[in-house]
Design an enzyme around this catalytic site. Structure first.
Site, short mmCIF file in Angstrom:
data_model
loop_
_atom_site.label_atom_id
_atom_site.label_comp_id
_atom_site.label_asym_id
_atom_site.label_seq_id
_atom_site.Cartn_x
_atom_site.Cartn_y
_atom_site.Cartn_z
N ARG A 19 -15.25 -3.40 47.70
CA ARG A 19 -15.13 -4.63 48.21
C ARG A 19 -13.38 -5.09 47.70
O ARG A 19 -13.54 -4.73 47.23
CB ARG A 19 -16.04 -5.75 47.80
CG ARG A 19 -16.30 -7.25 48.02
CD ARG A 19 -17.31 -7.95 47.71
NE ARG A 19 -17.26 -8.40 46.40
CZ ARG A 19 -15.97 -9.42 46.43
NH1 ARG A 19 -15.90 -10.60 47.03
NH2 ARG A 19 -15.54 -9.98 45.05
N ASN A 200 -5.75 -4.54 48.28
CA ASN A 200 -5.10 -2.82 48.46
C ASN A 200 -5.53 -2.62 46.52
O ASN A 200 -4.87 -2.41 46.44
CB ASN A 200 -3.73 -2.66 48.57
CG ASN A 200 -3.53 -2.35 50.40
OD1 ASN A 200 -5.10 -2.37 50.70
ND2 ASN A 200 -2.91 -3.51 50.55
N ARG A 201 -5.86 -3.48 46.18
CA ARG A 201 -6.30 -3.40 44.51
C ARG A 201 -4.95 -3.64 43.73
O ARG A 201 -4.47 -3.85 42.52
CB ARG A 201 -6.42 -2.48 43.70
CG ARG A 201 -7.91 -1.49 44.67
CD ARG A 201 -8.73 -2.39 43.78
NE ARG A 201 -10.03 -2.12 44.44
CZ ARG A 201 -11.05 -2.97 45.13
NH1 ARG A 201 -10.85 -3.68 45.60
NH2 ARG A 201 -12.89 -1.98 44.83
N LEU A 202 -3.25 -5.00 44.66
CA LEU A 202 -2.70 -4.94 43.65
C LEU A 202 -2.74 -6.17 43.28
O LEU A 202 -2.11 -7.66 44.07
CB LEU A 202 -1.64 -5.09 44.63
CG LEU A 202 -1.61 -3.40 45.72
CD1 LEU A 202 -0.07 -3.16 46.29
CD2 LEU A 202 -0.70 -3.12 44.51
#
Ligand SMILES: Cc1cc2nc3c(=O)[nH]c(=O)nc-3n(C[C@H](O)[C@H](O)[C@H](O)COP(=O)(O)O)c2cc1C
Length: 222
Positions: A19, A200-202
């Protein structure tokens, strides 16, 4: 859709499910200086977003030997002194807290892509605080507190229901007092971490560390 209709095994599903996390930026310059105020804001937003159990706190404890255990409890109050939950003082968690007061808690709101980690020590609330909360509980929950030897092995469901029926009978016509083995704990935090999922998993991770009367604020790598 039924799992079978996905034409995918559970193993494949959990391997591939992914997700994208998005959310309002969490910024060290604009968060509250006081983590309790930040917690209040996020709890308010969780409640307003109608998440299912906004005050479910996943509580981790550890024995003196460092054997850990976790479970959910309900956060029933908080102020600058800490976060309060109620339980049985003879339960596994209570025994572990007696051996080792260091605990950590997690509030997780997947609908908001947010989690809050809290570390600190647990201390018992006063009898007056526990009494005041116990009086607000439904009568059935008050009776259940008396008959449940929480975390102990019991013979059967039937034995539990029989004990409940017996206690109901013996308290009939009277107020149910708080059992002496049931009451509150206050998780007194030494750190908080507010996690906001981002693209972006940041992700944003803001850490508060207790520094005397104030809190130091840092950003952690996602
Ligand atoms: C959503 C949720 C809320 C819970 N709230 C409490 C609670 O406030 N107090 C409590 O003693 N147990 C609560 N429980 C049950 C605990 O998770 C746990 O089963 C119980 O406290 C025994 O834990 P222990 O054996 O580690 O002491 C809750 C469980 C769930 C799933």
């Amino acid at each position: 859709m039924r799992i079978e209709d996905r034409l995918m095994s559970i193993q494949d599903f959990i391997l591939t499910v992914r997700r994208e996390y998005t959310g309002k930026p969490l910024d060290e310059a604009s968060v509250h200086r006081d983590p309790f105020q930040q917690l209040e804001l996020w709890l308010k937003e969780a409640i307003e977003s109608q998440v299912l159990e906004p005050n479910a706190l996943i509580l981790a404890t550890a024995s003196a030997q460092g054997i850990t255990s976790i479970r959910a409890v309900l956060l029933r109050g908080f102020d600058r002194r800490g976060l309060v939950f109620y339980t049985n003082y003879a339960s596994r968690k209570a025994k572990e807290i007696a051996e080792n007061p260091r605990v950590s808690g997690l509030l997780f709101w997947p609908e908001l892509n947010r989690q809050v980690r809290i570390e600190g020590v647990a201390e018992r609330t006063t009898d007056e605080e526990s009494d005041a909360y116990f009086r607000t509980r439904p009568r059935e929950s008050q009776i259940a507190a008396w008959i449940s030897h929480q975390s102990e092995v019991i013979e059967s469901r039937r034995a539990l229901e029989e004990a409940f029926a017996k206690a109901e009978e013996s308290f009939r016509g009277n107020e149910v007092p708080r059992p002496p083995f049931w009451g509150g704990y206050r998780l007194v935090p030494t750190s908080f971490e507010f996690w906001q999922g981002r693209e972006n998993r940041l992700h944003d991770r803001i850490l508060y560390l207790k520094d005397g009367p104030t809190w130091e604020i840092k950003r952690l790598a996602p």
